[in-house]
Design a protein around this motif. Structure first.
Motif, PDB file in Angstrom:
ATOM      1  N   ASP A 157      -5.812  50.979  48.542  1.00  0.00           N
ATOM      2  CA  ASP A 157      -4.834  50.263  49.355  1.00  0.00           C
ATOM      3  C   ASP A 157      -4.963  50.591  50.837  1.00  0.00           C
ATOM      4  O   ASP A 157      -4.433  49.866  51.687  1.00  0.00           O
ATOM      5  N   SER A 158      -5.649  51.702  51.162  1.00  0.00           N
ATOM      6  CA  SER A 158      -5.839  52.048  52.568  1.00  0.00           C
ATOM      7  C   SER A 158      -6.892  51.172  53.238  1.00  0.00           C
ATOM      8  O   SER A 158      -6.977  51.111  54.466  1.00  0.00           O
ATOM      9  N   ALA A 159      -7.725  50.480  52.440  1.00  0.00           N
ATOM     10  CA  ALA A 159      -8.729  49.572  53.007  1.00  0.00           C
ATOM     11  C   ALA A 159      -8.037  48.329  53.550  1.00  0.00           C
ATOM     12  O   ALA A 159      -7.068  47.836  52.969  1.00  0.00           O
ATOM     13  N   PRO A 160      -8.509  47.794  54.681  1.00  0.00           N
ATOM     14  CA  PRO A 160      -7.879  46.603  55.267  1.00  0.00           C
ATOM     15  C   PRO A 160      -7.879  45.421  54.300  1.00  0.00           C
ATOM     16  O   PRO A 160      -8.915  45.079  53.719  1.00  0.00           O
ATOM     17  N   GLY A 161      -6.726  44.811  54.134  1.00  0.00           N
ATOM     18  CA  GLY A 161      -6.608  43.618  53.303  1.00  0.00           C
ATOM     19  C   GLY A 161      -6.677  43.855  51.808  1.00  0.00           C
ATOM     20  O   GLY A 161      -6.750  42.889  51.050  1.00  0.00           O
ATOM     21  N   MET A 162      -6.645  45.106  51.362  1.00  0.00           N
ATOM     22  CA  MET A 162      -6.784  45.414  49.935  1.00  0.00           C
ATOM     23  C   MET A 162      -5.420  45.629  49.289  1.00  0.00           C
ATOM     24  O   MET A 162      -4.602  46.417  49.773  1.00  0.00           O
ATOM     25  N   ASN A 163      -5.165  44.912  48.224  1.00  0.00           N
ATOM     26  CA  ASN A 163      -4.038  45.180  47.338  1.00  0.00           C
ATOM     27  C   ASN A 163      -4.650  45.504  45.984  1.00  0.00           C
ATOM     28  O   ASN A 163      -5.150  44.603  45.300  1.00  0.00           O
ATOM     29  N   TYR A 164      -4.639  46.770  45.613  1.00  0.00           N
ATOM     30  CA  TYR A 164      -5.428  47.185  44.461  1.00  0.00           C
ATOM     31  C   TYR A 164      -4.903  46.599  43.154  1.00  0.00           C
ATOM     32  O   TYR A 164      -5.684  46.363  42.228  1.00  0.00           O
ATOM     33  N   ALA A 165      -3.611  46.357  43.062  1.00  0.00           N
ATOM     34  CA  ALA A 165      -3.077  45.741  41.846  1.00  0.00           C
ATOM     35  C   ALA A 165      -3.649  44.335  41.671  1.00  0.00           C
ATOM     36  O   ALA A 165      -4.033  43.931  40.561  1.00  0.00           O
ATOM     37  N   GLN A 166      -3.725  43.563  42.760  1.00  0.00           N
ATOM     38  CA  GLN A 166      -4.327  42.237  42.703  1.00  0.00           C
ATOM     39  C   GLN A 166      -5.811  42.321  42.369  1.00  0.00           C
ATOM     40  O   GLN A 166      -6.342  41.518  41.601  1.00  0.00           O
ATOM     41  N   PHE A 167      -6.476  43.312  42.962  1.00  0.00           N
ATOM     42  CA  PHE A 167      -7.915  43.476  42.762  1.00  0.00           C
ATOM     43  C   PHE A 167      -8.245  43.872  41.327  1.00  0.00           C
ATOM     44  O   PHE A 167      -9.248  43.436  40.767  1.00  0.00           O
ATOM     45  N   LEU A 168      -7.400  44.700  40.720  1.00  0.00           N
ATOM     46  CA  LEU A 168      -7.698  45.288  39.414  1.00  0.00           C
ATOM     47  C   LEU A 168      -7.399  44.356  38.252  1.00  0.00           C
ATOM     48  O   LEU A 168      -7.964  44.517  37.161  1.00  0.00           O
ATOM     49  N   MET A 169      -6.532  43.375  38.456  1.00  0.00           N
ATOM     50  CA  MET A 169      -6.086  42.536  37.349  1.00  0.00           C
ATOM     51  C   MET A 169      -7.228  41.897  36.559  1.00  0.00           C
ATOM     52  O   MET A 169      -7.223  41.925  35.312  1.00  0.00           O
ATOM     53  N   PRO A 170      -8.260  41.312  37.202  1.00  0.00           N
ATOM     54  CA  PRO A 170      -9.320  40.674  36.397  1.00  0.00           C
ATOM     55  C   PRO A 170     -10.044  41.633  35.460  1.00  0.00           C
ATOM     56  O   PRO A 170     -10.337  41.268  34.311  1.00  0.00           O
ATOM     57  N   ILE A 171     -10.340  42.856  35.912  1.00  0.00           N
ATOM     58  CA  ILE A 171     -11.075  43.762  35.036  1.00  0.00           C
ATOM     59  C   ILE A 171     -10.193  44.269  33.904  1.00  0.00           C
ATOM     60  O   ILE A 171     -10.681  44.529  32.795  1.00  0.00           O
ATOM     61  N   ILE A 172      -8.903  44.405  34.136  1.00  0.00           N
ATOM     62  CA  ILE A 172      -8.003  44.761  33.033  1.00  0.00           C
ATOM     63  C   ILE A 172      -8.052  43.669  31.965  1.00  0.00           C
ATOM     64  O   ILE A 172      -8.138  43.946  30.763  1.00  0.00           O
ATOM     65  N   THR A 173      -8.029  42.430  32.409  1.00  0.00           N
ATOM     66  CA  THR A 173      -8.088  41.303  31.483  1.00  0.00           C
ATOM     67  C   THR A 173      -9.437  41.240  30.778  1.00  0.00           C
ATOM     68  O   THR A 173      -9.512  41.048  29.553  1.00  0.00           O
ATOM     69  N   LEU A 174     -10.525  41.421  31.518  1.00  0.00           N
ATOM     70  CA  LEU A 174     -11.851  41.340  30.919  1.00  0.00           C
ATOM     71  C   LEU A 174     -12.121  42.510  29.974  1.00  0.00           C
ATOM     72  O   LEU A 174     -12.816  42.351  28.966  1.00  0.00           O
ATOM     73  N   GLN A 175     -11.579  43.678  30.281  1.00  0.00           N
ATOM     74  CA  GLN A 175     -11.732  44.799  29.360  1.00  0.00           C
ATOM     75  C   GLN A 175     -10.939  44.570  28.081  1.00  0.00           C
ATOM     76  O   GLN A 175     -11.351  44.993  26.993  1.00  0.00           O
ATOM     77  N   ALA A 176      -9.797  43.890  28.182  1.00  0.00           N
ATOM     78  CA  ALA A 176      -9.056  43.514  26.972  1.00  0.00           C
ATOM     79  C   ALA A 176      -9.882  42.548  26.128  1.00  0.00           C
ATOM     80  O   ALA A 176      -9.896  42.631  24.893  1.00  0.00           O
ATOM     81  N   VAL A 177     -10.605  41.642  26.797  1.00  0.00           N
ATOM     82  CA  VAL A 177     -11.521  40.746  26.092  1.00  0.00           C
ATOM     83  C   VAL A 177     -12.633  41.552  25.424  1.00  0.00           C
ATOM     84  O   VAL A 177     -13.042  41.262  24.287  1.00  0.00           O
ATOM     85  N   GLY A 178     -13.130  42.590  26.106  1.00  0.00           N
ATOM     86  CA  GLY A 178     -14.152  43.445  25.526  1.00  0.00           C
ATOM     87  C   GLY A 178     -13.672  44.162  24.279  1.00  0.00           C
ATOM     88  O   GLY A 178     -14.428  44.306  23.302  1.00  0.00           O
ATOM     89  N   PHE A 179     -12.415  44.617  24.286  1.00  0.00           N
ATOM     90  CA  PHE A 179     -11.856  45.243  23.084  1.00  0.00           C
ATOM     91  C   PHE A 179     -11.822  44.250  21.933  1.00  0.00           C
ATOM     92  O   PHE A 179     -12.182  44.576  20.795  1.00  0.00           O
ATOM     93  N   MET A 180     -11.404  43.018  22.227  1.00  0.00           N
ATOM     94  CA  MET A 180     -11.372  41.994  21.183  1.00  0.00           C
ATOM     95  C   MET A 180     -12.768  41.751  20.624  1.00  0.00           C
ATOM     96  O   MET A 180     -12.953  41.586  19.416  1.00  0.00           O
ATOM     97  N   ALA A 181     -13.775  41.744  21.507  1.00  0.00           N
ATOM     98  CA  ALA A 181     -15.147  41.516  21.060  1.00  0.00           C
ATOM     99  C   ALA A 181     -15.611  42.632  20.136  1.00  0.00           C
ATOM    100  O   ALA A 181     -16.270  42.380  19.116  1.00  0.00           O
ATOM    101  N   SER A 182     -15.282  43.869  20.465  1.00  0.00           N
ATOM    102  CA  SER A 182     -15.666  44.990  19.605  1.00  0.00           C
ATOM    103  C   SER A 182     -15.029  44.852  18.230  1.00  0.00           C
ATOM    104  O   SER A 182     -15.680  45.084  17.201  1.00  0.00           O
ATOM    105  N   SER A 183     -13.767  44.467  18.205  1.00  0.00           N
ATOM    106  CA  SER A 183     -13.083  44.267  16.927  1.00  0.00           C
ATOM    107  C   SER A 183     -13.711  43.129  16.142  1.00  0.00           C
ATOM    108  O   SER A 183     -13.864  43.211  14.913  1.00  0.00           O
ATOM    109  N   ALA A 184     -14.093  42.056  16.838  1.00  0.00           N
ATOM    110  CA  ALA A 184     -14.718  40.913  16.165  1.00  0.00           C
ATOM    111  C   ALA A 184     -16.033  41.319  15.513  1.00  0.00           C
ATOM    112  O   ALA A 184     -16.318  40.953  14.365  1.00  0.00           O
ATOM    113  N   ALA A 185     -16.837  42.073  16.254  1.00  0.00           N
ATOM    114  CA  ALA A 185     -18.133  42.489  15.712  1.00  0.00           C
ATOM    115  C   ALA A 185     -17.958  43.420  14.518  1.00  0.00           C
ATOM    116  O   ALA A 185     -18.663  43.294  13.508  1.00  0.00           O
TER     117      ALA A 185
END
Length: 264
Positions: free
Chosen positions: A59-87
């Motif tokens: 958040d100390s970086a100019p223009g960075m909101n880490y919660a906004q930045f992190l949301m996609p990878i949280i979602t994609l990692q949840a997709v990765g968990f689903m993929a592991s379960s599927a396999a």
């Protein structure tokens, strides 16, 4: 699948009835195995492990909101968990001889595959919902309007469906849960950590930055952020579209090989 009662004419269950029975069986197994509980916990655990220690730095970086930045990878990692379960689900069916048993029954070959994909779709929906709640708790907010938010979750859902098919095929081909775990865990770990999901590209060494920038998880995360902040132009989104096309081709080929293997 045929049901026979004494003194009655055998009644053949329709393919849709077989699909429904196997889907209910898969959902019950998913609940008993704790996959739903883990789908609830894993996004929250991921958000805590990365957001809390890195928030003050990012958040100390100019223009960075880490919660906004992190949301996609949280979602994609949840997709990765689903993929592991599927396999693992398809691998266990093969290891326990369930797939072989299905081949001896009057059942179309696509029915078990469709039932597993239906179960995976339910788990994907649960995972995406839990990832969204975890992201909202740490401070993420949808800022792209209705179209941007719909687009963001469309990308996540499309990636999830394609990865579910790919993972199901890997489980069929791997032949054992152990081999399946090894085939999925390492790529997911490497691509997740060497992506722009957790930190921006400029935090990586120059020699690896091109790989980090262009690999699929980074491109999906970039597209989701752009849709969320209203900057989702064609040039930004097209790499993700092409990665989805590539995943679809690979998933279709591997699924065809997996179904062929199960049919032998």
């Amino acid at each position: 699948m045929t049901v026979v009662d004494a003194g009655t004419v055998p009644h053949r269950i329709s393919a849709s009835g077989q699909w429904w029975a196997l889907t209910v069986r898969g959902l019950a197994g998913m609940t008993r195995s704790g996959e739903v509980l883990f789908a609830l916990i894993s996004p929250a655990f991921l958000a805590i492990c990365f957001y809390l220690p890195l928030r003050s730095i990012m958040d100390s970086a100019p223009g960075m909101n880490y919660a906004q930045f992190l949301m996609p990878i949280i979602t994609l990692q949840a997709v990765g968990f689903m993929a592991s379960s599927a396999a693992m689900r398809s691998a266990f069916d093969g290891a326990k001889g369930i797939s072989t048993r299905f081949r001896t029954m009057p059942m179309p070959s696509w029915v078990p595959v469709a039932a597993r994909l239906s179960v995976n779709a339910v788990l994907l929906a649960i995972s995406l919902a839990c990832a969204t709640v975890a992201s909202l708790v740490i401070g993420w907010r949808p800022e792209g309007g209705i179209s941007g938010t719909v687009g963001l979750f469309t990308v996540a859902a499309a990636v999830g469906v394609l990865v579910a098919v790919l993972a199901d095929a890997v489980g069929l081909l791997a032949g054992s849960p152990e081999a399946t775990s090894q085939a999925l865990s390492l790529p997911i770990l490497i691509l997740g950590m060497l992506s722009t999901g957790f930190v921006p590209e400029n935090r990586f060494p120059d020699w690896i930055a091109p790989f980090v920038r262009n690999q699929p998880i980074s491109q999906f995360a970039t597209a989701m952020r752009a849709l969320n902040d209203g900057t989702g132009t064609r040039d930004v989104l097209m790499p993700s579209v092409w990665w989805c096309v590539g995943l679809a081709v690979v998933a279709a080929v591997l699924m065809a090989l997996g179904v062929r293997k199960m049919g032998r």
